[in-house]
Design a protein around this motif. Sequence first.
Motif, PDB file in Angstrom:
ATOM      1  N   LEU A 109     -22.089 -70.688 -29.979  1.00  0.00           N
ATOM      2  CA  LEU A 109     -23.441 -71.031 -29.544  1.00  0.00           C
ATOM      3  C   LEU A 109     -23.907 -70.221 -28.344  1.00  0.00           C
ATOM      4  N   ASP A 110     -25.164 -69.830 -28.364  1.00  0.00           N
ATOM      5  CA  ASP A 110     -25.882 -69.329 -27.202  1.00  0.00           C
ATOM      6  C   ASP A 110     -26.847 -70.423 -26.745  1.00  0.00           C
ATOM      7  N   PRO A 111     -27.268 -70.383 -25.474  1.00  0.00           N
ATOM      8  CA  PRO A 111     -28.219 -71.395 -24.991  1.00  0.00           C
ATOM      9  C   PRO A 111     -29.454 -71.489 -25.886  1.00  0.00           C
ATOM     10  N   GLY A 112     -29.776 -72.703 -26.294  1.00  0.00           N
ATOM     11  CA  GLY A 112     -30.953 -72.933 -27.131  1.00  0.00           C
ATOM     12  C   GLY A 112     -30.671 -73.010 -28.614  1.00  0.00           C
ATOM     13  N   ASP A 113     -29.467 -72.588 -29.046  1.00  0.00           N
ATOM     14  CA  ASP A 113     -29.119 -72.729 -30.462  1.00  0.00           C
ATOM     15  C   ASP A 113     -29.026 -74.203 -30.824  1.00  0.00           C
ATOM     16  N   GLU A 114     -29.572 -74.557 -31.987  1.00  0.00           N
ATOM     17  CA  GLU A 114     -29.551 -75.951 -32.428  1.00  0.00           C
ATOM     18  C   GLU A 114     -28.374 -76.214 -33.358  1.00  0.00           C
ATOM     19  N   VAL A 115     -27.786 -77.399 -33.182  1.00  0.00           N
ATOM     20  CA  VAL A 115     -26.670 -77.853 -34.022  1.00  0.00           C
ATOM     21  C   VAL A 115     -27.051 -79.189 -34.634  1.00  0.00           C
ATOM     22  N   ILE A 116     -27.055 -79.254 -35.956  1.00  0.00           N
ATOM     23  CA  ILE A 116     -27.382 -80.497 -36.649  1.00  0.00           C
ATOM     24  C   ILE A 116     -26.132 -81.369 -36.723  1.00  0.00           C
ATOM     25  N   ILE A 117     -26.258 -82.589 -36.202  1.00  0.00           N
ATOM     26  CA  ILE A 117     -25.128 -83.522 -36.157  1.00  0.00           C
ATOM     27  C   ILE A 117     -25.485 -84.774 -36.950  1.00  0.00           C
ATOM     28  N   PRO A 118     -24.964 -84.914 -38.174  1.00  0.00           N
ATOM     29  CA  PRO A 118     -25.220 -86.141 -38.943  1.00  0.00           C
ATOM     30  C   PRO A 118     -24.528 -87.330 -38.276  1.00  0.00           C
ATOM     31  N   GLU A 119     -25.279 -88.397 -38.100  1.00  0.00           N
ATOM     32  CA  GLU A 119     -24.748 -89.613 -37.491  1.00  0.00           C
ATOM     33  C   GLU A 119     -24.897 -90.779 -38.450  1.00  0.00           C
ATOM     34  N   PRO A 120     -24.063 -91.823 -38.316  1.00  0.00           N
ATOM     35  CA  PRO A 120     -23.032 -92.069 -37.318  1.00  0.00           C
ATOM     36  C   PRO A 120     -21.889 -91.057 -37.420  1.00  0.00           C
ATOM     37  N   CYS A 121     -21.250 -90.760 -36.271  1.00  0.00           N
ATOM     38  CA  CYS A 121     -20.190 -89.761 -36.288  1.00  0.00           C
ATOM     39  C   CYS A 121     -19.305 -89.900 -35.066  1.00  0.00           C
ATOM     40  N   PHE A 122     -18.216 -89.157 -35.089  1.00  0.00           N
ATOM     41  CA  PHE A 122     -17.279 -89.053 -33.984  1.00  0.00           C
ATOM     42  C   PHE A 122     -18.038 -88.728 -32.702  1.00  0.00           C
ATOM     43  N   VAL A 123     -17.636 -89.350 -31.614  1.00  0.00           N
ATOM     44  CA  VAL A 123     -18.440 -89.313 -30.392  1.00  0.00           C
ATOM     45  C   VAL A 123     -18.411 -87.969 -29.659  1.00  0.00           C
TER      46      VAL A 123
END
Length: 385
Positions: A109-123
């Motif tokens: 990752l570089d600053p500002g890159d988006e990461v999609i995190i499906p939730e509920p998920c590991f904390v």
Amino acid sequence: MRNPLSKVVSELEPSGIRKFFDVASTMENVISLGVGEPDFDTPWHIREEGIYSLEKGRTFYTSNAGLMELKEEISQYLKRRFSLSYRAEEVLVTVGGSEAIDIAFRAMLDPGDEVIIPEPCFVSYLPCVKMAGGIPVRLALEEKDQFKLTRAKLMSAITDKTKVVVLPFPNNPTGAIMTAEELQIIADIIKEKDLFVVSDEIYSELTYQGDHVSIASLPGMAERTIVINGFSKSYAMTGWRLGYAAGPKEIITQMIKIHQYVIMCAPTTSQYAAIEALKNGDGDVAKMRESYNERRRFLVKELNRIGIPCFEPMGAFYVFPNISRFGMSSEEFATELLKQEKVAVVPGSAFGECGEGFLRISYAYAIEELKIALGKMKKFIDIVS
């Protein structure tokens, strides 16, 4: 005096799991169904190998990326079990799967890159993304979809800043899995949008509807995927703190760079024990999986019987029952259950806002203990209904 603390770190929320169990730990005679840890001891032949490594004086650093013999065994294991082909230089041995998750994000990752995190998920996903300078995009999964990631859900979250999608399956806390057909739909989107995947497969050996399928095994996905796995869940080796990442050499090389600066290498004793686990541990894994499956079926049946609806999970060792009908938040329900009946479970909200209205209950406990806990839960809901 200026503030000595990082703003990013200061603004991170403490783990909702830890916060709840700090309270439970102050109480006596609590039945805890919340900790995601096998109740089995590490198989004796694996422990023996760790002991033998100490007796032989193997107390040195290994290479940063891990013992070559272990990396070769990991490669053979991934090929044998999940049809994944990796050379030893495409494998990094880490201090648990959690370190692998952290340095994967930092390497990609570089600053500002988006990461999609499906939730509920590991904390850990969200804070690790933030600490890497990325922007977490939380994607709420739904019970009606059995908490699977669907095409519509994923497409709704993608922007021109999206770089990485987290695939947390088999899932903690829901127990959801993704089939090969469902993963192919996701893979087609990943390739079309030129994205990458961090696939957390720490529960890959704990599936109850056929063998686990890794998205990295699908055409065109190995070069876009970092596979995270480890020994904690499959081999009951939580305290040995050993995991690994496998993926494209260009990414693994950068992960090794971070790893060598902040860790040096994973514990040597644990690495030798892990070689034995991979060589001769299939039978142990099968026995533990069979026991978990028995507990899974029992717990889902009994929760539904006592009036707490629960969809049937097909992976990991958790159920995620729906308690919304009781008119309490997840945290209120879990807190009152702990106070009144001394049964500890985890509020679903600890795993993301969409976990509100649910509880995470682990079945990494003996059926006798589950029976006692269920009796206490039945008594509690009879009062609050």
